[in-house]
Design an enzyme around this catalytic site. Structure first.
Site, PDB file in Angstrom:
ATOM      1  N   CYS A   1     -15.135  -1.425 -46.269  1.00  0.00           N
ATOM      2  CA  CYS A   1     -14.213  -2.318 -46.858  1.00  0.00           C
ATOM      3  C   CYS A   1     -12.692  -1.640 -46.475  1.00  0.00           C
ATOM      4  O   CYS A   1     -12.597  -0.469 -46.904  1.00  0.00           O
ATOM      5  CB  CYS A   1     -14.214  -2.578 -48.053  1.00  0.00           C
ATOM      6  SG  CYS A   1     -16.067  -3.380 -48.237  1.00  0.00           S
TER       7      CYS A   1
ATOM      8  N   CYS B   1     -20.045   2.912 -65.270  1.00  0.00           N
ATOM      9  CA  CYS B   1     -20.117   2.603 -63.757  1.00  0.00           C
ATOM     10  C   CYS B   1     -20.923   3.688 -63.033  1.00  0.00           C
ATOM     11  O   CYS B   1     -20.129   4.750 -63.038  1.00  0.00           O
ATOM     12  CB  CYS B   1     -18.717   2.343 -63.395  1.00  0.00           C
ATOM     13  SG  CYS B   1     -18.500   1.861 -61.791  1.00  0.00           S
TER      14      CYS B   1
ATOM     15  N   CYS C   1     -20.165   5.860 -48.256  1.00  0.00           N
ATOM     16  CA  CYS C   1     -20.398   4.263 -48.384  1.00  0.00           C
ATOM     17  C   CYS C   1     -20.266   4.027 -46.702  1.00  0.00           C
ATOM     18  O   CYS C   1     -19.317   4.380 -46.183  1.00  0.00           O
ATOM     19  CB  CYS C   1     -19.746   3.461 -49.387  1.00  0.00           C
ATOM     20  SG  CYS C   1     -20.082   1.701 -49.133  1.00  0.00           S
TER      21      CYS C   1
ATOM     22  N   CYS D   1     -11.611   0.440 -60.166  1.00  0.00           N
ATOM     23  CA  CYS D   1     -12.444  -0.009 -59.026  1.00  0.00           C
ATOM     24  C   CYS D   1     -11.671   0.345 -57.760  1.00  0.00           C
ATOM     25  O   CYS D   1     -10.811   0.264 -57.474  1.00  0.00           O
ATOM     26  CB  CYS D   1     -12.362  -1.466 -59.389  1.00  0.00           C
ATOM     27  SG  CYS D   1     -12.893  -2.389 -60.393  1.00  0.00           S
TER      28      CYS D   1
ATOM     29  N   GLU E   1     -18.916  10.319 -58.364  1.00  0.00           N
ATOM     30  CA  GLU E   1     -18.271  10.140 -59.840  1.00  0.00           C
ATOM     31  C   GLU E   1     -18.862   8.935 -60.627  1.00  0.00           C
ATOM     32  O   GLU E   1     -19.550   8.061 -59.980  1.00  0.00           O
ATOM     33  CB  GLU E   1     -16.846   9.753 -59.445  1.00  0.00           C
ATOM     34  CG  GLU E   1     -15.862  10.917 -58.835  1.00  0.00           C
ATOM     35  CD  GLU E   1     -14.484  10.591 -58.646  1.00  0.00           C
ATOM     36  OE1 GLU E   1     -13.603  11.490 -58.776  1.00  0.00           O
ATOM     37  OE2 GLU E   1     -14.102   9.458 -58.046  1.00  0.00           O
TER      38      GLU E   1
ATOM     39  N   CYS F   1     -10.936  -0.157 -49.803  1.00  0.00           N
ATOM     40  CA  CYS F   1     -11.647   0.609 -50.806  1.00  0.00           C
ATOM     41  C   CYS F   1     -11.648   2.062 -50.434  1.00  0.00           C
ATOM     42  O   CYS F   1     -12.074   2.645 -49.421  1.00  0.00           O
ATOM     43  CB  CYS F   1     -12.949  -0.042 -50.807  1.00  0.00           C
ATOM     44  SG  CYS F   1     -14.168   1.052 -52.196  1.00  0.00           S
TER      45      CYS F   1
HETATM   46  N1  SAH Z   1     -20.291  -2.099 -52.840  1.00  0.00           N
HETATM   47  C1  SAH Z   1     -20.804  -2.774 -53.839  1.00  0.00           C
HETATM   48  C2  SAH Z   1     -20.452  -1.978 -55.102  1.00  0.00           C
HETATM   49  C3  SAH Z   1     -18.893  -1.462 -55.298  1.00  0.00           C
HETATM   50  S1  SAH Z   1     -18.195  -2.341 -56.800  1.00  0.00           S
HETATM   51  C4  SAH Z   1     -19.605  -3.865 -53.713  1.00  0.00           C
HETATM   52  O1  SAH Z   1     -18.901  -4.010 -52.977  1.00  0.00           O
HETATM   53  O2  SAH Z   1     -19.622  -4.818 -54.399  1.00  0.00           O
HETATM   54  C5  SAH Z   1     -16.746  -1.845 -56.638  1.00  0.00           C
HETATM   55  C6  SAH Z   1     -15.569  -3.316 -56.543  1.00  0.00           C
HETATM   56  O3  SAH Z   1     -14.288  -2.962 -56.670  1.00  0.00           O
HETATM   57  C7  SAH Z   1     -15.937  -4.119 -55.422  1.00  0.00           C
HETATM   58  O4  SAH Z   1     -15.877  -5.442 -55.569  1.00  0.00           O
HETATM   59  C8  SAH Z   1     -14.849  -3.529 -54.467  1.00  0.00           C
HETATM   60  O5  SAH Z   1     -14.677  -4.611 -53.431  1.00  0.00           O
HETATM   61  C9  SAH Z   1     -13.690  -3.394 -55.433  1.00  0.00           C
HETATM   62  N2  SAH Z   1     -12.909  -2.553 -54.885  1.00  0.00           N
HETATM   63  C10 SAH Z   1     -12.750  -1.650 -53.916  1.00  0.00           C
HETATM   64  N3  SAH Z   1     -11.452  -1.252 -53.794  1.00  0.00           N
HETATM   65  C11 SAH Z   1     -10.670  -1.732 -54.899  1.00  0.00           C
HETATM   66  C12 SAH Z   1      -9.384  -1.629 -55.413  1.00  0.00           C
HETATM   67  N4  SAH Z   1      -8.524  -0.401 -54.625  1.00  0.00           N
HETATM   68  N5  SAH Z   1      -8.900  -2.314 -56.380  1.00  0.00           N
HETATM   69  C13 SAH Z   1      -9.632  -3.028 -56.887  1.00  0.00           C
HETATM   70  N6  SAH Z   1     -11.030  -3.257 -56.425  1.00  0.00           N
HETATM   71  C14 SAH Z   1     -11.358  -2.602 -55.597  1.00  0.00           C
END
Ligand code: SAH
Length: 343
Positions: free
Chosen positions: A113, A102, A109, A330, A89, A116
Site C-alpha cells: 500500500c 495492536c 509486508c 496506524c 512492533e 503505509c
Molecule cells: N494489512 C492489514 C492490517 C494493517 S491495519 C490491513 O491492511 O488492514 C493498519 C491500518 O492502517 C490499515 O487500514 C492501513 O491501511 C492503515 N494505514 C496505513 N498507513 C497509514 C497511515 N500512515 N495513516 C493512517 N492509517 C494508515
C-alpha cells in the site's frame, strides 16, 4: 526448539495424547501458562517429574526480547526482537473501555500500500502463533494490567498469514487461558478475498475490518496494489456472504489522504457502494510519515466527508488519534531494519 506458547489447548491435548499423556495434563500445562503465568516448567508443581523433564527437553519458554518501550499519554509502543533477530512492533492503547493491543502479524509486508510505512520492508516471514501470543503476554507483564481488546492491525497482512493468526486467536480466546472475548478481537485485512471466505465459514465471532480506502477500482488500484488482484466488487460479494453467514457487521477503514480520496465525489461514491450494507465506516485521518509524500486532509475536509456519510445514514466514526508522538499510529509501525539503516 519449539515454543510452548505455540499450541491451542486442543493442539496441546492431542500432542499430549500422542506422547502417551492425558488431555487433563495438557489442560494443567495450559493453565500454568496462561492463568497462573509461570516462567518455567519447574514451577508446574502438579506435574510428574518425568513429564517436566520431557517438556524441558522439547519445548522452550523463551520470551521475545523487549528492546525498547516508548511511552506517551495512553500509548506505549514496544519494539521486540524475535529469536532470529528480526524486529517487530506492537502498540498498547489505554481506552476508557479497557486496554487494547495492536499486534504485528508478519516481519515486513508484501501488500505494498503506497501510503503505509509498514510495507517499506517487504515481507521477510510470517510470525508464528507464539510470537503473536508473546507480544500480548509481554505487554501485559510490562503494563501489570490485563489487556481486554486485541486488534491485528500492526505490521503485516493477517490474512497472508492465515493459519498462524487463527491459531493465535484460538489461544488467546480460550476461556481456560487468557480469555480475551471473541468480540474484543478484530482482524483487519486489505481484502484477500479467498481468506475472507474461509474466515466467514469459520464463524468465529471475531470482528472483521476491511481496509477499503477508495470507493472505486481505479483509485484503489493506484494506492493499493492488491486491488489489481481482488476488485472492490469481489470484496463486496464476499462480504455480503460473510454478513449473511455470520450476521455480523463489517467495519470499513478509510484513511483520508489529502487530494487523493477525500473529495465529496469520493464520499458520495462510497455511500452508493455501501448503501444498505450492515457495516460501519471508520475514517482515519492520515498519519504522515517522513518517507511518504501523502498528506493529512484538513479538519474541514474530514468533517465534510463525515457529514456526507452521516446524511446518507452510513454509520461512521472518526478514529481517535493515538500515538503519533511516538510514531505508534496506524501505518507508522515498521520492522526496525528500515529504521536502523536510515538513522
Ligand atoms: N494489512 C492489514 C492490517 C494493517 S491495519 C490491513 O491492511 O488492514 C493498519 C491500518 O492502517 C490499515 O487500514 C492501513 O491501511 C492503515 N494505514 C496505513 N498507513 C497509514 C497511515 N500512515 N495513516 C493512517 N492509517 C494508515
Amino acid at each position: 526448539m519449539k515454543s510452548i506458547y505455540d499450541f491451542s489447548l486442543k493442539e496441546l491435548q492431542s500432542y499430549f495424547e500422542s506422547i502417551g499423556e492425558t488431555k487433563f495434563r495438557a489442560g494443567q500445562v495450559f493453565d500454568w501458562l496462561y492463568v497462573k503465568r509461570v516462567n518455567s516448567f519447574d514451577e508446574m508443581t502438579n506435574l510428574k517429574k518425568d513429564l517436566i523433564k520431557y517438556l524441558k527437553e522439547n519445548f522452550s519458554f523463551k520470551r521475545l526480547e523487549m528492546l525498547k518501550v516508548q511511552k506517551d499519554t495512553d500509548v506505549r509502543k514496544y519494539l521486540f526482537k524475535l529469536w532470529d533477530g528480526n524486529k517487530i512492533e506492537a502498540v498498547l492503547m489505554k481506552h476508557d473501555y479497557g486496554n487494547s493491543i495492536c499486534v504485528s502479524s508478519q516481519v515486513g509486508c508484501n501488500m505494498g500500500c503506497k501510503f503505509c510505512e509498514s510495507g517499506r520492508l517487504k515481507k521477510v516471514r510470517n510470525l508464528e502463533a507464539y510470537e503473536l501470543v508473546l507480544q500480548l503476554l509481554m505487554v501485559e507483564e510490562d503494563l501489570k494490567m490485563r489487556i481486554s481488546h486485541v486488534v491485528l492491525m500492526g505490521i503485516g497482512e493477517p490474512f497472508d498469514n492465515y493459519d498462524n493468526v487463527m491459531r493465535f486467536i484460538r489461544i488467546i480466546n480460550d476461556p481456560k487461558g487468557i480469555d480475551v472475548g471473541i468480540r474484543h478481537i478484530t482482524v483487519s485485512t486489505c481484502g484477500i478475498v479467498p481468506k475472507i471466505k474461509a474466515f466467514a465459514n469459520e464463524k468465529t465471532g471475531v470482528n472483521l475490518a476491511i481496509s477499503l480506502h477508495a470507493p472505486n477500482d481505479e483509485l484503489r488500484s493506484k494506492i493499493m496494489p492488491i486491488n489489481k488482484v481482488y476488485k472492490i466488487k469481489d470484496i463486496m460479494n464476499v462480504l455480503n456472504e460473510y454478513i449473511q453467514k455470520t450476521n455480523r457487521r463489517v467495519t470499513f477503514e478509510y484513511v483520508l489522504l489529502k487530494g487523493v480520496n477525500d473529495s465529496k465525489e469520493c464520499a458520495d461514491e462510497l455511500c452508493k457502494l455501501l448503501k444498505g450494507m450492515n457495516c460501519y465506516v471508520n475514517l482515519i485521518p492520515y498519519n504522515e510519515t517522513s518517507h511518504l509524500e501523502y498528506k493529512t486532509s484538513s479538519r474541514v475536509t474530514i468533517m465534510e466527508f463525515y457529514d456526507i456519510l452521516k446524511k446518507n445514514k452510513i454509520n461512521v466514526t472518526i478514529r481517535k488519534e493515538f500515538g503519533a508522538k511516538v510514531s505508534a499510529a496506524c501505518g507508522q509501525l515498521r520492522s526496525e531494519h528500515t529504521i536502523e539503516s536510515e538513522r
